[in-house]
Design an enzyme around this catalytic site. Structure first.
Site, PDB file in Angstrom:
ATOM      1  N   LEU A 172       0.814  -1.045  -0.093  1.00  0.00           N
ATOM      2  CA  LEU A 172       0.040  -0.069  -0.146  1.00  0.00           C
ATOM      3  C   LEU A 172       0.949   1.105   0.050  1.00  0.00           C
ATOM      4  O   LEU A 172       2.067   1.182   0.907  1.00  0.00           O
ATOM      5  CB  LEU A 172      -0.688   0.147   1.360  1.00  0.00           C
ATOM      6  CG  LEU A 172      -2.109  -1.040   1.377  1.00  0.00           C
ATOM      7  CD1 LEU A 172      -2.653  -1.088   2.741  1.00  0.00           C
ATOM      8  CD2 LEU A 172      -2.941  -1.056   0.271  1.00  0.00           C
ATOM      9  N   ASP A 173       0.809   2.062  -0.894  1.00  0.00           N
ATOM     10  CA  ASP A 173       1.424   3.425  -0.807  1.00  0.00           C
ATOM     11  C   ASP A 173       1.287   4.119   0.470  1.00  0.00           C
ATOM     12  O   ASP A 173       0.510   3.704   1.342  1.00  0.00           O
ATOM     13  CB  ASP A 173       1.383   4.343  -2.114  1.00  0.00           C
ATOM     14  CG  ASP A 173      -0.097   4.891  -1.983  1.00  0.00           C
ATOM     15  OD1 ASP A 173      -0.257   5.733  -1.106  1.00  0.00           O
ATOM     16  OD2 ASP A 173      -0.909   4.562  -2.936  1.00  0.00           O
ATOM     17  N   ALA A 174       2.455   5.089   0.743  1.00  0.00           N
ATOM     18  CA  ALA A 174       2.138   5.601   2.191  1.00  0.00           C
ATOM     19  C   ALA A 174       1.018   6.349   2.526  1.00  0.00           C
ATOM     20  O   ALA A 174       0.747   6.584   3.504  1.00  0.00           O
ATOM     21  CB  ALA A 174       3.523   6.639   2.086  1.00  0.00           C
TER      22      ALA A 174
END
Length: 308
Positions: A172-174
């Site tokens: 999951l991206d930041a």
């Protein structure tokens, strides 16, 4: 009558019954027992320190004879009591590596063998760990970050320090929060991420703009991105309020930033994105930063989804 004399000239005394000599030989444990060929072989095996070869008749031809008894493994895995496990085996409801087992005492290796009951795989490998984490916003989906930024590895530091080498399934991206699976089961992790198995993922996206049925149709029919067409399996407008909308999307693709790019291309830029579900495993009411172990039904469902 004068008793016969000894060589030294003294008369020889008659021995009484109490003075009869006793043998120092140790008596056999089993007297007058007829032994068959197998019993003889078992005795030889015992002398060689290989008693496991003949521990029971049903496992004599089992290549995993040094493992644990199948009914014991099933009981430890919480499938049933040992007695009930024996009933399941007798009924032909248990498989080991695809073979139906109907005899008792068969030995298995829980760390290697694949065991199913009624066609459903049972997790018997005590070394494998399965967790879900509610990843907070702003956290990197890595077990270690070279730049010193907060990462998933920080949240499971106690487990990794105790020898559990966990890794995350996908990313999951930041700026995206929500459900992330952590495990040390490499085979399951690889299959969950492989496009072949089309494992579904569900997201809740807060977007700019008040969405309508046209957005639903666009996302389900497919929208052209720079790396090809992307389609959602399910789309629902959950809520609309003051120029914002809450959208639920389900898709099985795993391309980078796929949800954000789809919604942006449709004219609804994402303000917040949360992954709430992977296949049947749900985030529920877990708070950001929370972590819990997968239950047996969740794990079984994941096994089934990827053909394990």
């Amino acid at each position: 009558m004068t008793p016969p004399a000894r060589r030294d000239g003294t008369p020889e005394k008659k021995k009484r019954d109490s003075e009869m000599l006793l043998s120092n030989a140790k008596p056999a444990r089993r007297q007058n027992v007829k032994r068959n060929k197998k019993a003889t072989a078992q005795s030889v095996a015992s002398d060689l320190g290989a008693d496991w070869l003949y521990e029971d008749s049903s496992s004599a031809h089992n290549p995993n004879a040094q493992g644990e008894r199948l009914q014991k493994v099933l009981a430890k895995a919480g499938v049933a009591s040992r007695r009930h496990a024996e009933v399941l085996i007798e009924a032909g409801r248990v498989e080991v590596n695809g073979e139906v087992i109907k005899r008792q005492g068969v030995r298995v290796n829980p760390n290697v063998d694949i065991i199913r009951v009624d066609g459903v795989r049972v997790n018997v490998n005590e070394e494998h760990e399965y967790f879900i984490l509610n990843k907070p916003r702003g956290m990197q989906s890595t077990m270690q970050d070279d730049m010193g930024r907060p990462c998933v590895g920080d949240m499971v530091a106690e487990k990794t320090a105790s020898g559990q080498r966990l890794f995350h399934v996908g990313r999951l991206d930041a700026d995206t929060e929500g459900l992330l699976i952590l495990t040390n089961d490499g085979e399951l992790a690889n299959r969950l991420m492989h496009p072949k198995y089309e494992v579904s993922k569900t997201y809740l996206a807060t977007v700019l703009g008040e969405a309508d049925k046209a957005l639903i149709r666009t996302l389900k029919e497919g929208i052209e991105l720079d790396d090809g067409m992307a389609k959602a399996d399910f789309v629902q407008v959950v809520d609309k309020n003051q120029g914002m909308s809450l959208i639920r999307l389900e898709l099985h693709e795993g391309r980078k930033h796929i949800v954000r790019r789809m919604l942006k291309a449709a004219g609804y830029p994402v303000q917040r994105l949360v992954r709430t579900k992977i296949h049947t495993v749900q985030l529920g009411d877990m708070k950001p930063g929370g972590i819990r172990a997968l239950n047996s039904s969740e794990l079984t469902s994941l096994y089934k989804a990827v053909g394990m």
